[in-house]
Design a protein around this motif. Structure first.
Motif, PDB file in Angstrom:
ATOM      1  N   ASN A  18       0.865  -1.181   0.000  1.00  0.00           N
ATOM      2  CA  ASN A  18       0.000   0.000   0.000  1.00  0.00           C
ATOM      3  C   ASN A  18       0.906   1.237   0.000  1.00  0.00           C
ATOM      4  OD1 ASN A  18      -2.163   1.738   0.148  1.00  0.00           O
ATOM      5  ND2 ASN A  18      -2.701   1.240   2.262  1.00  0.00           N
ATOM      6  N   LYS A  19       1.015   1.886  -1.141  1.00  0.00           N
ATOM      7  CA  LYS A  19       1.904   3.037  -1.319  1.00  0.00           C
ATOM      8  C   LYS A  19       1.337   4.284  -0.659  1.00  0.00           C
ATOM      9  CE  LYS A  19       2.668   5.979  -5.276  1.00  0.00           C
ATOM     10  NZ  LYS A  19       2.897   7.181  -4.562  1.00  0.00           N
ATOM     11  N   CYS A 192      -5.996  13.224  -3.691  1.00  0.00           N
ATOM     12  CA  CYS A 192      -6.968  12.249  -3.186  1.00  0.00           C
ATOM     13  C   CYS A 192      -7.402  11.285  -4.279  1.00  0.00           C
ATOM     14  CB  CYS A 192      -8.156  12.968  -2.575  1.00  0.00           C
ATOM     15  SG  CYS A 192      -7.767  13.802  -1.023  1.00  0.00           S
ATOM     16  N   LEU A 193      -6.409  10.577  -4.802  1.00  0.00           N
ATOM     17  CA  LEU A 193      -6.634   9.493  -5.759  1.00  0.00           C
ATOM     18  C   LEU A 193      -5.944   8.261  -5.197  1.00  0.00           C
ATOM     19  CD1 LEU A 193      -7.673   8.477  -8.499  1.00  0.00           C
ATOM     20  CD2 LEU A 193      -5.515   9.242  -9.507  1.00  0.00           C
ATOM     21  N   HIS A 194      -6.700   7.197  -5.016  1.00  0.00           N
ATOM     22  CA  HIS A 194      -6.218   6.025  -4.281  1.00  0.00           C
ATOM     23  C   HIS A 194      -6.526   4.752  -5.066  1.00  0.00           C
ATOM     24  CE1 HIS A 194      -5.212   3.606  -0.763  1.00  0.00           C
ATOM     25  NE2 HIS A 194      -6.379   2.999  -0.852  1.00  0.00           N
ATOM     26  N   ALA A 195      -5.488   3.959  -5.326  1.00  0.00           N
ATOM     27  CA  ALA A 195      -5.668   2.646  -5.967  1.00  0.00           C
ATOM     28  C   ALA A 195      -6.260   1.714  -4.920  1.00  0.00           C
ATOM     29  CB  ALA A 195      -4.346   2.127  -6.501  1.00  0.00           C
ATOM     30  N   ARG A 196      -7.570   1.589  -4.912  1.00  0.00           N
ATOM     31  CA  ARG A 196      -8.307   0.975  -3.813  1.00  0.00           C
ATOM     32  C   ARG A 196      -8.264  -0.550  -3.815  1.00  0.00           C
ATOM     33  NH1 ARG A 196     -10.202   0.822   1.322  1.00  0.00           N
ATOM     34  NH2 ARG A 196     -12.346   0.075   1.475  1.00  0.00           N
ATOM     35  N   PRO A 215      -7.330   3.635   2.492  1.00  0.00           N
ATOM     36  CA  PRO A 215      -6.825   4.915   2.008  1.00  0.00           C
ATOM     37  C   PRO A 215      -6.004   5.637   3.077  1.00  0.00           C
ATOM     38  CG  PRO A 215      -9.150   5.091   2.544  1.00  0.00           C
ATOM     39  CD  PRO A 215      -8.777   3.651   2.706  1.00  0.00           C
ATOM     40  N   PRO A 216      -5.372   6.754   2.720  1.00  0.00           N
ATOM     41  CA  PRO A 216      -4.572   7.497   3.698  1.00  0.00           C
ATOM     42  C   PRO A 216      -5.367   7.844   4.960  1.00  0.00           C
ATOM     43  CG  PRO A 216      -4.145   8.327   1.498  1.00  0.00           C
ATOM     44  CD  PRO A 216      -5.289   7.350   1.377  1.00  0.00           C
ATOM     45  N   LEU A 220     -10.773  13.478   6.023  1.00  0.00           N
ATOM     46  CA  LEU A 220     -11.735  13.334   4.936  1.00  0.00           C
ATOM     47  C   LEU A 220     -11.860  11.884   4.480  1.00  0.00           C
ATOM     48  CD1 LEU A 220     -13.708  14.704   3.045  1.00  0.00           C
ATOM     49  CD2 LEU A 220     -11.797  15.236   1.507  1.00  0.00           C
ATOM     50  N   TRP A 221     -10.730  11.225   4.248  1.00  0.00           N
ATOM     51  CA  TRP A 221     -10.791   9.814   3.872  1.00  0.00           C
ATOM     52  C   TRP A 221     -11.471   9.001   4.968  1.00  0.00           C
ATOM     53  CZ3 TRP A 221     -10.532   8.040  -0.739  1.00  0.00           C
ATOM     54  CH2 TRP A 221      -9.626   8.515  -1.694  1.00  0.00           C
ATOM     55  N   ASN A 222     -11.110   9.274   6.218  1.00  0.00           N
ATOM     56  CA  ASN A 222     -11.684   8.511   7.332  1.00  0.00           C
ATOM     57  C   ASN A 222     -13.202   8.690   7.412  1.00  0.00           C
ATOM     58  OD1 ASN A 222      -9.174   7.565   8.047  1.00  0.00           O
ATOM     59  ND2 ASN A 222      -8.832   9.082   9.655  1.00  0.00           N
ATOM     60  N   ALA A 223     -13.678   9.890   7.103  1.00  0.00           N
ATOM     61  CA  ALA A 223     -15.113  10.148   7.138  1.00  0.00           C
ATOM     62  C   ALA A 223     -15.839   9.306   6.093  1.00  0.00           C
ATOM     63  CB  ALA A 223     -15.387  11.632   6.899  1.00  0.00           C
TER      64      ALA A 223
END
Length: 229
Positions: A18-19, A192-196, A215-216, A220-223
């Motif tokens: 996970n980068k 905010c672009l994530h290879a999910r 995700p990071p 915001l991601w956590n929400a």
């Protein structure tokens, strides 16, 4: 975060990580330390390897992007992964947080990508142009906050900055992506672009592998994640 804590999968043939935002998948002109360097050091220490450690790189993620990166630990795996990534057998899903609601909550985007190597930027055009490469993706809205919208993206092609350029072409900007029109940068310099997630048949064992990368870790991601996506 220690590299061991970011290993999503490992066997004798593959290691999938996970980068983090800002990490280079492989070396470039900056000479900065890369994720590949960290993985090689992990393999050298963990398995007491002597000399050069082989690590094959069958695909890339943009430096400011986070998420799943697949590395090959053997030449056999690398050759077969290269073929998988060229075709449609490798299913890749991305998450993107954008600044506007798309006109349709789901759809398919088809453009022709023209890359400018001088600026390291791509433009997505609606009509074919000399040097342009066909780019196609599917997207759907999966969540929304007051100011941002979470889209799930499935790629049909793998072009340079494809998601970033295609979204910009329809007036959507990925949060933090100044290069493609975002209003402001993110504190970590990433976007905010994530290879999910990724799904493919193991190149050697021939078993199905499906992986998801968190995700990071930011508000915001956590929400969005807390909403059950």
């Amino acid at each position: 975060m220690d590299i061991k804590d970011r290993i999503l999968y490992e066997d004798n043939h593959l290691i999938i990580i996970n980068k983090l935002c800002g990490e280079l998948v492989q070396g470039d002109v900056t000479g900065d330390e890369t994720l590949a360097d960290l993985v090689k050091e992990y393999l050298r220490v963990n398995y007491n390897k002597q000399g050069n450690v082989f690590l094959g790189i069958p695909h890339r993620l943009d430096r400011p992007t986070s998420g799943i990166v697949v590395y090959a630990k053997t030449e056999k795996a690398l050759i077969r992964l290269n073929e998988l990534f060229k075709g449609s057998a490798m299913k890749k899903t991305y998450w993107a947080i954008v600044d506007h609601m798309p006109n349709q909550t789901e759809g398919t985007l088809v453009h022709y990508i023209v890359r400018d190597t001088k600026t390291n930027k791509s433009v997505a055009l609606s009509v074919e142009k000399k040097g342009g490469k066909l780019a196609k993706l599917d997207y759907k809205l999966i969540s929304a906050s007051k100011n941002y919208f979470l889209l799930e993206v499935n790629l049909h092609t793998g072009r340079h900055h494809q998601i970033r350029a295609q979204f910009a072409a329809i007036g959507l900007h990925i949060k933090g992506d100044l290069k493609y029109g975002a209003a402001r940068s993110n504190p970590d310099g990433g976007i905010c672009l994530h290879a999910r997630s990724i799904s493919f048949t193991h190149p050697v064992k021939k078993e199905q592998i499906t992986l998801t990368a968190p995700p990071p870790d930011d508000a915001l991601w956590n929400a969005f994640v807390s909403e059950g996506h």
